[in-house]
Motif scaffolding. Structure first.
Motif, PDB file in Angstrom:
ATOM      1  N   ARG A  32       0.834  -1.198   0.000  1.00  0.00           N
ATOM      2  CA  ARG A  32       0.000   0.000   0.000  1.00  0.00           C
ATOM      3  C   ARG A  32       0.868   1.247   0.000  1.00  0.00           C
ATOM      4  O   ARG A  32       1.907   1.297   0.653  1.00  0.00           O
ATOM      5  CB  ARG A  32      -0.929  -0.004   1.207  1.00  0.00           C
ATOM      6  CG  ARG A  32      -1.897  -1.176   1.151  1.00  0.00           C
ATOM      7  CD  ARG A  32      -3.093  -0.930   2.043  1.00  0.00           C
ATOM      8  NE  ARG A  32      -4.141  -1.881   1.772  1.00  0.00           N
ATOM      9  CZ  ARG A  32      -5.081  -1.740   0.846  1.00  0.00           C
ATOM     10  NH1 ARG A  32      -5.099  -0.679   0.079  1.00  0.00           N
ATOM     11  NH2 ARG A  32      -6.001  -2.646   0.675  1.00  0.00           N
ATOM     12  N   CYS A  33       0.428   2.243  -0.737  1.00  0.00           N
ATOM     13  CA  CYS A  33       1.113   3.536  -0.783  1.00  0.00           C
ATOM     14  C   CYS A  33       0.988   4.185   0.596  1.00  0.00           C
ATOM     15  O   CYS A  33      -0.124   4.305   1.125  1.00  0.00           O
ATOM     16  CB  CYS A  33       0.460   4.421  -1.850  1.00  0.00           C
ATOM     17  SG  CYS A  33       1.094   6.106  -1.900  1.00  0.00           S
ATOM     18  N   PRO A  34       2.098   4.612   1.194  1.00  0.00           N
ATOM     19  CA  PRO A  34       2.014   5.239   2.512  1.00  0.00           C
ATOM     20  C   PRO A  34       1.248   6.566   2.512  1.00  0.00           C
ATOM     21  O   PRO A  34       0.772   6.997   3.547  1.00  0.00           O
ATOM     22  CB  PRO A  34       3.467   5.483   2.901  1.00  0.00           C
ATOM     23  CG  PRO A  34       4.302   4.835   1.892  1.00  0.00           C
ATOM     24  CD  PRO A  34       3.454   4.465   0.734  1.00  0.00           C
ATOM     25  N   ALA A  35       1.113   7.202   1.359  1.00  0.00           N
ATOM     26  CA  ALA A  35       0.418   8.489   1.301  1.00  0.00           C
ATOM     27  C   ALA A  35      -1.095   8.344   1.189  1.00  0.00           C
ATOM     28  O   ALA A  35      -1.841   9.024   1.874  1.00  0.00           O
ATOM     29  CB  ALA A  35       0.946   9.316   0.141  1.00  0.00           C
ATOM     30  N   CYS A  36      -1.566   7.440   0.303  1.00  0.00           N
ATOM     31  CA  CYS A  36      -3.009   7.334   0.061  1.00  0.00           C
ATOM     32  C   CYS A  36      -3.615   6.011   0.531  1.00  0.00           C
ATOM     33  O   CYS A  36      -4.830   5.857   0.508  1.00  0.00           O
ATOM     34  CB  CYS A  36      -3.314   7.542  -1.423  1.00  0.00           C
ATOM     35  SG  CYS A  36      -2.774   6.175  -2.479  1.00  0.00           S
ATOM     36  N   ASP A  37      -2.789   5.055   0.905  1.00  0.00           N
ATOM     37  CA  ASP A  37      -3.195   3.742   1.403  1.00  0.00           C
ATOM     38  C   ASP A  37      -3.831   2.833   0.353  1.00  0.00           C
ATOM     39  O   ASP A  37      -4.400   1.817   0.674  1.00  0.00           O
ATOM     40  CB  ASP A  37      -4.125   3.860   2.620  1.00  0.00           C
ATOM     41  CG  ASP A  37      -4.128   2.588   3.448  1.00  0.00           C
ATOM     42  OD1 ASP A  37      -3.063   1.957   3.590  1.00  0.00           O
ATOM     43  OD2 ASP A  37      -5.212   2.206   3.950  1.00  0.00           O
ATOM     44  N   HIS A  71       3.010   6.176  -4.885  1.00  0.00           N
ATOM     45  CA  HIS A  71       2.520   6.512  -6.215  1.00  0.00           C
ATOM     46  C   HIS A  71       3.180   7.821  -6.637  1.00  0.00           C
ATOM     47  O   HIS A  71       3.322   8.749  -5.837  1.00  0.00           O
ATOM     48  CB  HIS A  71       1.004   6.711  -6.217  1.00  0.00           C
ATOM     49  CG  HIS A  71       0.232   5.458  -5.962  1.00  0.00           C
ATOM     50  ND1 HIS A  71      -0.598   5.322  -4.882  1.00  0.00           N
ATOM     51  CD2 HIS A  71       0.178   4.298  -6.659  1.00  0.00           C
ATOM     52  CE1 HIS A  71      -1.140   4.115  -4.927  1.00  0.00           C
ATOM     53  NE2 HIS A  71      -0.675   3.484  -6.000  1.00  0.00           N
ATOM     54  N   ALA A  72       3.587   7.909  -7.876  1.00  0.00           N
ATOM     55  CA  ALA A  72       4.209   9.127  -8.377  1.00  0.00           C
ATOM     56  C   ALA A  72       3.276  10.322  -8.167  1.00  0.00           C
ATOM     57  O   ALA A  72       3.718  11.409  -7.768  1.00  0.00           O
ATOM     58  CB  ALA A  72       4.578   8.964  -9.848  1.00  0.00           C
ATOM     59  N   ALA A  73       1.993  10.129  -8.410  1.00  0.00           N
ATOM     60  CA  ALA A  73       1.028  11.216  -8.231  1.00  0.00           C
ATOM     61  C   ALA A  73       0.981  11.678  -6.773  1.00  0.00           C
ATOM     62  O   ALA A  73       0.841  12.874  -6.500  1.00  0.00           O
ATOM     63  CB  ALA A  73      -0.360  10.777  -8.680  1.00  0.00           C
TER      64      ALA A  73
END
Length: 80
Positions: A32-37, A71-73
């Motif tokens: 999971r992306c740490p920023a958006c999960d 994620h790059a975004a």
């Protein structure tokens, strides 16, 4: 463990290694992306520098450090 923090809107961000897409057999593919999960899956990802062990720090040159895949975004990187 991710710890949410408040930072200035213009806080600097250092990414490393460019933007890539993970293949299904990559160990981080389902992470999971740490920023958006949301899962990283095959979306563009980048590595965000988070720190270095004090013994690894140098005044100049290169050092070994730690990064997280996001994620790059989520890192503010837009692809054209």
């Amino acid at each position: 463990m991710i710890i949410p923090v408040r930072v200035p809107a213009g806080a600097p961000l250092h990414t490393e290694g460019g933007v890539r897409r993970l293949q299904p057999d990559h160990p981080l593919f389902s992470a999971r992306c740490p920023a958006c999960d949301n899962p990283l899956h095959d979306q563009p990802v980048t590595l965000v520098y988070v720190g270095a062990h004090p013994d690894s720090r140098k005044a100049a040159g290169w050092m070994t450090a730690a990064a997280v895949a996001v994620h790059a975004a989520c890192a503010g990187i837009t692809q054209t």
